[in-house]
Design a protein around this motif. Structure first.
Motif, PDB file in Angstrom:
ATOM      1  N   TYR B 300       0.844  -1.195   0.000  1.00 53.52           N
ATOM      2  CA  TYR B 300       0.000   0.000   0.000  1.00 53.52           C
ATOM      3  C   TYR B 300       0.882   1.249   0.000  1.00 53.52           C
ATOM      4  CZ  TYR B 300      -4.123  -2.861   1.332  1.00 53.52           C
ATOM      5  OH  TYR B 300      -5.134  -3.766   1.383  1.00 53.52           O
ATOM      6  N   PRO B 301       0.466   2.301  -0.716  1.00 51.36           N
ATOM      7  CA  PRO B 301       1.258   3.539  -0.735  1.00 51.36           C
ATOM      8  C   PRO B 301       1.132   4.326   0.573  1.00 51.36           C
ATOM      9  CG  PRO B 301      -0.282   3.425  -2.605  1.00 51.36           C
ATOM     10  CD  PRO B 301      -0.670   2.348  -1.652  1.00 51.36           C
ATOM     11  N   VAL B 302       2.263   4.891   1.019  1.00 55.44           N
ATOM     12  CA  VAL B 302       2.250   5.866   2.110  1.00 55.44           C
ATOM     13  C   VAL B 302       2.189   7.241   1.442  1.00 55.44           C
ATOM     14  CG1 VAL B 302       3.468   6.772   4.133  1.00 55.44           C
ATOM     15  CG2 VAL B 302       3.635   4.323   3.553  1.00 55.44           C
ATOM     16  N   ILE B 344      -5.442   3.181   1.786  1.00 55.34           N
ATOM     17  CA  ILE B 344      -5.995   1.830   1.968  1.00 55.34           C
ATOM     18  C   ILE B 344      -7.155   1.664   0.996  1.00 55.34           C
ATOM     19  CG2 ILE B 344      -7.082   0.216   3.578  1.00 55.34           C
ATOM     20  CD1 ILE B 344      -5.450   1.390   5.810  1.00 55.34           C
ATOM     21  N   ARG B 345      -6.870   1.054  -0.117  1.00 49.99           N
ATOM     22  CA  ARG B 345      -7.858   0.796  -1.158  1.00 49.99           C
ATOM     23  C   ARG B 345      -8.693   2.037  -1.476  1.00 49.99           C
ATOM     24  NH1 ARG B 345      -7.495  -3.193   2.261  1.00 49.99           N
ATOM     25  NH2 ARG B 345      -9.435  -2.781   3.367  1.00 49.99           N
ATOM     26  N   GLY B 346      -7.962   3.156  -1.687  1.00 49.36           N
ATOM     27  CA  GLY B 346      -8.637   4.358  -2.172  1.00 49.36           C
ATOM     28  C   GLY B 346      -8.996   5.376  -1.100  1.00 49.36           C
ATOM     29  N   THR B 347      -8.845   5.017   0.171  1.00 46.74           N
ATOM     30  CA  THR B 347      -9.143   5.967   1.246  1.00 46.74           C
ATOM     31  C   THR B 347      -7.872   6.274   2.018  1.00 46.74           C
ATOM     32  OG1 THR B 347     -11.251   4.829   1.478  1.00 46.74           O
ATOM     33  CG2 THR B 347     -10.710   6.442   3.169  1.00 46.74           C
ATOM     34  N   ARG B 348      -7.635   7.581   2.286  1.00 54.91           N
ATOM     35  CA  ARG B 348      -6.456   7.963   3.076  1.00 54.91           C
ATOM     36  C   ARG B 348      -6.739   7.786   4.564  1.00 54.91           C
ATOM     37  NH1 ARG B 348      -5.541  13.699   0.388  1.00 54.91           N
ATOM     38  NH2 ARG B 348      -5.622  12.868  -1.738  1.00 54.91           N
ATOM     39  N   GLU B 349      -6.018   6.863   5.185  1.00 56.76           N
ATOM     40  CA  GLU B 349      -6.192   6.618   6.621  1.00 56.76           C
ATOM     41  C   GLU B 349      -4.965   7.166   7.337  1.00 56.76           C
ATOM     42  OE1 GLU B 349      -8.885   5.261   7.828  1.00 56.76           O
ATOM     43  OE2 GLU B 349      -9.807   4.243   6.103  1.00 56.76           O
ATOM     44  N   PRO B 350      -5.141   8.073   8.309  1.00 59.96           N
ATOM     45  CA  PRO B 350      -3.997   8.692   8.982  1.00 59.96           C
ATOM     46  C   PRO B 350      -3.179   7.689   9.785  1.00 59.96           C
ATOM     47  CG  PRO B 350      -6.083   9.736   9.626  1.00 59.96           C
ATOM     48  CD  PRO B 350      -6.433   8.561   8.799  1.00 59.96           C
ATOM     49  N   VAL B 351      -1.859   7.894   9.790  1.00 62.42           N
ATOM     50  CA  VAL B 351      -0.951   7.053  10.583  1.00 62.42           C
ATOM     51  C   VAL B 351       0.061   7.954  11.292  1.00 62.42           C
ATOM     52  CG1 VAL B 351      -1.125   4.961   9.167  1.00 62.42           C
ATOM     53  CG2 VAL B 351       0.561   6.711   8.565  1.00 62.42           C
ATOM     54  N   ASP B 352       0.536   7.475  12.434  1.00 66.16           N
ATOM     55  CA  ASP B 352       1.624   8.150  13.151  1.00 66.16           C
ATOM     56  C   ASP B 352       2.927   7.434  12.853  1.00 66.16           C
ATOM     57  OD1 ASP B 352      -0.045  10.017  14.395  1.00 66.16           O
ATOM     58  OD2 ASP B 352      -0.578   8.583  15.969  1.00 66.16           O
ATOM     59  N   LEU B 353       3.970   8.236  12.577  1.00 64.71           N
ATOM     60  CA  LEU B 353       5.286   7.655  12.317  1.00 64.71           C
ATOM     61  C   LEU B 353       6.028   7.465  13.645  1.00 64.71           C
ATOM     62  CD1 LEU B 353       7.697   8.684   9.490  1.00 64.71           C
ATOM     63  CD2 LEU B 353       8.552   8.477  11.814  1.00 64.71           C
ATOM     64  N   VAL B 354       6.580   6.278  13.846  1.00 59.75           N
ATOM     65  CA  VAL B 354       7.343   5.991  15.070  1.00 59.75           C
ATOM     66  C   VAL B 354       8.644   5.300  14.681  1.00 59.75           C
ATOM     67  CG1 VAL B 354       5.289   5.782  16.524  1.00 59.75           C
ATOM     68  CG2 VAL B 354       6.234   3.730  15.426  1.00 59.75           C
TER      69      VAL B 354
END
Lengths: 129, 363
Positions: B300-302, B344-354
């Protein structure tokens, strides 16, 4: 061997449909065979109540540890209720796929014509193991 | 056709779901993979890792041959110790990541990933030409079982007179377990304390049953590849084919520390790798924690949460039992430090970088 209740109808996408005999509202979930193949279900994204669906449409998804799968609407109609208990406890899909693990209810718009009987679905699962 | 391990009948008796993995028929899970994962974090799990490759390099020139063939300095390894290292091609691309055990002055065991074991054996054979050494792929002769988790030492101690408390992490010694000759190594791929036991293939069933009987009072459960994958992901450990590949150098993967330029003689990949050692890589391997419940998965793309520009790619992702949230490893542009999402399959879901790892055990 996972259970396949006789009284339910099925789809090739491993969903079950209940209540066809006694009314216009049917209940839909995924089969024990599908739940076992997925492993522990960790998240279920359900459709919105009120949404119109057509048979074959993707209307949600099931996430397990190893994979994610679409949930397809098996019938034409309107979503009238979704099982919000799955939001807090997605593992109900594994522990009770034909009961507490139901996913959504649809008011039928047309009679479905391509669902499988328990016998036909059993044959399908045997060809896939 | 997938090859069964010597423990196939045992897995079937435990009700395992078997799956093809790198040409082997392996247990994916025995029941609930979440229960298996948690057993390893809180008690112990028993794994069949017989698909791993065991390649022996022996003789007076064994250490020099491995210094030439691998990026590490194996000649500096003390007998009884083990080291994490890599084998690269002449362009510096990673062919496999390895654990090398020095069993004696002139005897090394190279443990390779199942999917790469034949290639590693062939490369070691070719690269050992001209050295006074013999390379033998003995993967067929060996079974490997791992007991991992906080109760692992207690369980194993009841079956061996080996001095486990003094056996250090990344050390291995020959011993007897349940009356069977074994190489007892304090290594693993779960982020927990634990042991890997290399035994003759014919002894696998006996050692499995004996460990299960001894371990059940301590909560030992058989654990499959699904739990192994989520355990190693929480521990931030790379998997060949996901975080590591021939298209990446050890420096790209953040493992430049395993490349040792301070060793005598040339080694395969030196010319390509030496100029890279002081250059910051364009992308780096980081951890991502999803704020929602959908799981970022391999490939999946970041993206930037604002605008959607692609700044990286997921290499592994799974729901984390320990954190209660989806986690992932990803290669992300070095300049991107916040405001990230995963497509995620066309929807941008926010993530935290650690920074990795997600999980570190209390010692």
């Amino acid at each position: 061997m996972s259970s396949i209740p006789d009284e339910l109808s099925y789809t090739k996408e491993h969903e079950w449909v209940a209540g066809l005999d006694d009314g216009r509202i049917v209940t839909i979930g995924i089969t024990a065979f599908a739940a076992e193949a997925l492993g522990d279900v960790v998240y279920v994204q359900l459709p919105e109540a009120g949404a119109a669906v057509a048979a074959g449409d993707s209307c949600g998804e099931v996430e397990s540890t190893k994979s994610v799968s679409d949930i397809f609407a098996p019938v034409n109609g309107e979503i009238v209720e979704v099982n919000t208990a799955l939001v807090d406890d997605p593992s109900l899909v594994n522990s009770d796929p034909y009961g507490e693990g139901w996913m959504f209810r649809v008011r039928l718009e047309t009679d479905p014509d391509d669902l499988l009987s328990a016998e036909e679905y059993t044959a399908l699962t045997q060809s896939q193991t | 056709m997938s090859r069964p391990t010597p423990l196939r009948a045992v897995h079937e008796s435990h009700g395992a779901t078997l799956t093809d993995f790198a040409g082997w028929l392996m247990p994916l899970r025995y029941g609930s993979e979440s229960v298996e994962h948690n057993a390893v974090r809180t008690a112990a799990g028993l794994f069949d890792l017989s698909h791993m490759g065991e390649i022996f390099v022996t003789g007076p020139g064994a250490a020099a041959a491995l210094d030439h063939a691998l990026v590490g300095r194996l000649s500096a390894l003390d007998p009884g110790r083990a080291r994490y290292t890599m084998i690269c091609d002449d362009r510096g691309g990673i062919l496999d990541d390895l654990i090398v055990y020095r069993l004696a002055d002139e005897e090394f065991m190279v443990v390779a990933n199942a999917s790469n074991a034949p290639l590693v054996a062939d490369e070691l054979t070719a690269r050992a030409q001209g050295f006074d050494t013999e390379v033998r792929d003995r993967s067929e002769d060996y079974a490997l079982v791992a007991v991992q988790g906080p109760q692992a030492e207690t369980i194993l101690a009841s079956l061996t007179d080996a001095d486990l408390p003094t056996l250090k992490y990344y050390a291995g010694l020959p011993g007897t377990v349940a009356g069977i000759e074994a190489l007892i190594a304090r290594t693993g791929y779960t982020g927990e304390d634990g042991f890997e036991l290399f035994v003759a293939a014919g002894d696998a069933e006996h050692i499995w049953h004996t460990l299960m009987r001894a371990g059940e009072p301590y909560g030992l459960r058989p654990a499959g590849l699904s739990a192994r994958d989520t355990l190693r992901l929480e521990a931030g450990m790379p998997l060949y084919g996901n975080e590591l590949s021939r298209g990446l150098t050890p420096f790209d993967a953040g493992f430049g520390r395993v490349v040792r330029f301070d060793k005598p003689g040339d080694f395969v990949g030196r010319t390509a790798l030496e100029p890279l050692k002081d250059i910051p890589p364009r992308r780096r391997l980081v951890g991502l924690i999803a704020t929602g419940r959908r799981v970022p998965r391999h490939g999946y793309p970041v993206v930037l949460a604002a605008g959607g520009d692609v700044v990286g790619e997921i290499t592994s992702g799974a729901p984390s039992q320990t954190l209660g949230k989806p986690i992932a490893m990803a290669y992300v542009d070095s300049g991107a430090t916040g405001g990230l999402a995963v497509d995620i399959r066309g929807t941008r879901e926010p993530v935290d970088l650690v920074e990795l790892p997600f999980y570190r055990r209390n010692k």
